[in-house]
Design an enzyme around this catalytic site. Structure first.
Site, PDB file in Angstrom:
ATOM      1  N   TYR A  76     -15.841  -0.369 -31.906  1.00  0.00           N
ATOM      2  CA  TYR A  76     -14.634  -1.114 -31.526  1.00  0.00           C
ATOM      3  C   TYR A  76     -13.410  -0.200 -31.525  1.00  0.00           C
ATOM      4  CZ  TYR A  76     -11.184  -4.731 -31.015  1.00  0.00           C
ATOM      5  OH  TYR A  76     -10.165  -5.495 -30.525  1.00  0.00           O
ATOM      6  N   PHE A 128       2.487  -1.744  -2.651  1.00  0.00           N
ATOM      7  CA  PHE A 128       1.094  -2.167  -2.733  1.00  0.00           C
ATOM      8  C   PHE A 128       1.091  -3.559  -3.353  1.00  0.00           C
ATOM      9  CE2 PHE A 128      -3.074  -2.801  -4.565  1.00  0.00           C
ATOM     10  CZ  PHE A 128      -3.817  -2.687  -3.402  1.00  0.00           C
ATOM     11  N   THR A 129       0.168  -4.405  -2.915  1.00  0.00           N
ATOM     12  CA  THR A 129       0.177  -5.832  -3.278  1.00  0.00           C
ATOM     13  C   THR A 129       0.342  -6.066  -4.792  1.00  0.00           C
ATOM     14  OG1 THR A 129      -2.229  -5.720  -3.264  1.00  0.00           O
ATOM     15  CG2 THR A 129      -1.182  -6.559  -1.273  1.00  0.00           C
ATOM     16  N   ASP A 219       1.657   6.106  -8.796  1.00  0.00           N
ATOM     17  CA  ASP A 219       0.398   5.386  -8.608  1.00  0.00           C
ATOM     18  C   ASP A 219      -0.603   6.407  -8.080  1.00  0.00           C
ATOM     19  OD1 ASP A 219      -1.802   4.003  -7.741  1.00  0.00           O
ATOM     20  OD2 ASP A 219      -0.675   2.313  -6.931  1.00  0.00           O
ATOM     21  N   LYS A 262     -11.214   4.123  -7.580  1.00  0.00           N
ATOM     22  CA  LYS A 262     -11.174   4.820  -6.296  1.00  0.00           C
ATOM     23  C   LYS A 262     -11.525   6.284  -6.516  1.00  0.00           C
ATOM     24  CE  LYS A 262      -8.537   1.023  -5.441  1.00  0.00           C
ATOM     25  NZ  LYS A 262      -8.299  -0.035  -6.423  1.00  0.00           N
ATOM     26  N   ARG A 386      -4.994  -6.223   6.482  1.00  0.00           N
ATOM     27  CA  ARG A 386      -3.800  -5.687   5.843  1.00  0.00           C
ATOM     28  C   ARG A 386      -2.655  -5.937   6.809  1.00  0.00           C
ATOM     29  NH1 ARG A 386      -5.022  -4.217   0.317  1.00  0.00           N
ATOM     30  NH2 ARG A 386      -4.740  -6.452   0.456  1.00  0.00           N
ATOM     31  N   PHE A 453      -4.102 -13.331   0.110  1.00  0.00           N
ATOM     32  CA  PHE A 453      -5.175 -12.789   0.955  1.00  0.00           C
ATOM     33  C   PHE A 453      -6.544 -12.875   0.289  1.00  0.00           C
ATOM     34  CE2 PHE A 453      -5.377  -8.874  -1.482  1.00  0.00           C
ATOM     35  CZ  PHE A 453      -4.100  -8.801  -2.019  1.00  0.00           C
TER      36      PHE A 453
HETATM   37  N1  F0G Z   1      -2.704   0.779  -6.492  1.00  0.00           N
HETATM   38  C1  F0G Z   1      -3.322   1.060  -5.335  1.00  0.00           C
HETATM   39  C2  F0G Z   1      -2.749   2.073  -4.415  1.00  0.00           C
HETATM   40  C3  F0G Z   1      -4.494   0.371  -4.998  1.00  0.00           C
HETATM   41  O1  F0G Z   1      -5.097   0.654  -3.845  1.00  0.00           O
HETATM   42  C4  F0G Z   1      -5.007  -0.600  -5.888  1.00  0.00           C
HETATM   43  C5  F0G Z   1      -6.193  -1.364  -5.558  1.00  0.00           C
HETATM   44  C6  F0G Z   1      -4.326  -0.849  -7.074  1.00  0.00           C
HETATM   45  C7  F0G Z   1      -3.181  -0.123  -7.350  1.00  0.00           C
HETATM   46  C8  F0G Z   1      -4.793  -1.900  -8.059  1.00  0.00           C
HETATM   47  O2  F0G Z   1      -5.867  -1.441  -8.756  1.00  0.00           O
HETATM   48  O3  F0G Z   1      -7.703  -3.045  -8.127  1.00  0.00           O
HETATM   49  O4  F0G Z   1      -7.929  -1.485 -10.064  1.00  0.00           O
HETATM   50  O5  F0G Z   1      -6.404  -3.411 -10.201  1.00  0.00           O
HETATM   51  N2  F0G Z   1      -6.650  -1.407  -4.411  1.00  0.00           N
HETATM   52  C9  F0G Z   1      -7.854  -2.049  -3.986  1.00  0.00           C
HETATM   53  C10 F0G Z   1      -7.983  -1.902  -2.498  1.00  0.00           C
HETATM   54  C11 F0G Z   1      -8.022  -3.451  -4.448  1.00  0.00           C
HETATM   55  O6  F0G Z   1      -8.930  -2.455  -1.951  1.00  0.00           O
HETATM   56  O7  F0G Z   1      -7.175  -1.213  -1.873  1.00  0.00           O
HETATM   57  P1  F0G Z   1      -7.040  -2.410  -9.311  1.00  0.00           P
END
Ligand code: F0G
Length: 462
Positions: A76, A128-129, A219, A262, A386, A453
């Site tokens: 843990y 980014f979303t 990021d 990624k 997108r 989305f």
């Molecule tokens: N920042 C970037 C540039 C991303 O592409 C993503 C995720 C995140 C942050 C968030 O990270 O999913 O680990 O919580 N991108 C995925 C995509 C979902 O399909 O582009 P996460």
């Protein structure tokens, strides 16, 4: 003069285990699509032939990573794997303090809550979303300061991820540096089409922000891909190692969040990393509330070990050349068919210009959503919208945000698909392009409150 013969190159690995995929016919796919409300996020992956929804968590791990999974220390507290991950992040990325999280958005949440006060402005190189949503939930407002070329899918600027330093300077003048806690910089900008930021621009940004005492939060989800583009496009970096370029990028920033799903070649995981002890202290306090103890942050020990090895593999020259090379291969092929795509071809996927491909559909009929559905119907390929659906609504007016870029992303998982898969994808895109005039738009029948989305549902018009 003797012309040099073109020589093929191939992946720096061979396949040791395979995962069979189901082949479906058009009727099966029509039924699956209806059940999924014409949203590719809602399809069952079993019904998908080639899954290009995302490059997130979909990589194939190496035999070394799998072996490392057996060395998980699932204590843990104080797991050996945490210390190995921490050291790898310090060595490869240079940040001093590390807090693991279960994925990228958890790191964004924690860092946004610590750094942003109500009414703050967060400039960034395109949103980014999840990143933007966490900035807003913390009381901030995201302002896009990317260069204009990034919003033009046809512009061949080699570094469309660059910040427009004049836009940023104006913003600082308007709001005052005291209301801008940091600039939010992504490497290999996802929403722009996987477009890199140049080292020159990053250095200029560093100088400007330092003058005003503003931090840079990085990021670094796709930092190695960005570094590879610097190596191939920026003068002076031709002979540099990708690992060293990655380090140089990180050294120009103060803190980072990463979705390790990624670049770092794992199926789950992320972290935040900072150089400032006080921020680290707060992050360590917060992670216990939302993720888990600060030495695992929602991850199993084995996952942290796989991530540590994934980080080392992600900056190997042969790997990154093949990774980006496969994306370029697909992009060039689609481009040769005359299909409009975002130029230059990005690092993690090929972005189809749905607005131009389906010119007869107005943006409120969701051209990119429609195109993604058509692709699935044609060949079982799953892609991602997108465009206007991803952009969401303006929190003040409640109207759809209509982004310039209305795209379908064909995102390539790392080390998963072959060149033959890429050929099948390109041919399916061509098929739809040839018959594009017959394609009808969609209407939204269900809309979730956040990140719509992911779960929105649609029906075909007409
Ligand atoms: N920042 C970037 C540039 C991303 O592409 C993503 C995720 C995140 C942050 C968030 O990270 O999913 O680990 O919580 N991108 C995925 C995509 C979902 O399909 O582009 P996460």
């Amino acid at each position: 003069m003797v012309q040099e013969r073109r020589r093929s190159w191939a992946e720096p690995y061979k396949i040791k285990m395979v995962e069979p995929v189901k082949m479906t016919d058009r009727n099966d796919r029509k039924k699956a699509l209806e059940e999924a409300g014409y949203n590719t996020f809602l399809l069952h992956s079993e019904d998908v032939y080639i899954d290009l929804l995302t490059d997130s968590g979909t990589s194939a791990m190496s035999d070394r990573q799998w072996a490392a999974m057996m060395m998980g220390d699932e204590a843990y507290a104080g797991s050996r794997n945490f210390y190995s991950l921490e050291k790898t992040i310090q060595d490869y990325y240079g940040y001093r303090y590390v807090v693991p999280t279960h994925q990228g958005r958890a790191a964004e949440h924690i860092l946004s809550q610590i750094l942003i006060k109500e009414g703050d402005i967060i400039p960034g190189n395109m949103y980014f979303t999840t990143t933007k949503l966490h900035q807003e939930l913390a009381g901030g407002q995201f302002v896009d300061v990317i260069i204009d070329e990034a919003h033009d899918p046809d512009h061949e600027h080699p570094f469309k991820g660059n910040v427009d330093l004049n836009k940023l300077e104006d913003l600082i003048k308007k709001h005052g540096a005291g209301h801008i806690p940091y600039v939010s910089i992504a490497t290999s900008v996802n929403m722009a089409g996987g477009q890199p930021i140049s080292m020159e621009n990053l250095k200029g940004l560093r100088e400007l922000t330092q003058k005003h005492g503003i931090k840079i939060v990085h990021d670094m989800t796709r930092v190695a891909e960005n570094a590879y583009m610097i190596k191939t496009r920026e003068t002076g970096y031709e002979n540099a190692h990708v690992a060293d370029i990655v380090r140089e990028i990180c050294d120009l920033t103060d803190a980072a969040t990463m979705s390790s799903k990624k670049d770092a070649l794992v199926n789950i995981g992320g972290f935040l990393a900072v150089n400032d002890w006080d921020i680290f202290e707060e992050a360590r306090n917060m992670v216990v509330v939302y993720e888990g103890l600060h030495t695992y942050g929602g991850l199993a020990g084995r996952d942290m070990e796989a991530m540590a090895i994934g980080i080392t593999e992600s900056v190997q020259e042969d790997h990154i050349r093949a990774r980006v090379g496969q994306v370029q291969y697909l992009g060039e092929k689609i481009d040769q068919y005359g299909v409009p795509i975002v130029k230059p071809i990005g690092t993690h996927g090929v972005f189809l210009n749905a607005r131009r491909m389906l010119e007869h559909l107005p943006q409120d009929q969701f051209p990119a959503q429609t195109l993604a559905a058509e692709l699935y119907l044609d060949s079982g390929i799953r892609a991602m919208e997108r465009g206007v659906v991803s952009a969401g609504r303006n929190p003040e007016t409640g109207d759809h945000i209509y982004p310039e870029l209305e795209l379908v992303r064909l995102t390539i998982p790392r080390r998963v698909y072959t060149q033959a898969h890429m050929d099948v994808v390109a041919e399916s895109v061509e098929e739809i392009y040839i018959n594009r005039e017959k394609v009808k738009g969609l209407k939204m029948t269900y809309e979730p409150k956040y990140l719509r989305f992911f779960q929105a549902r649609f029906e075909p018009l007409g």
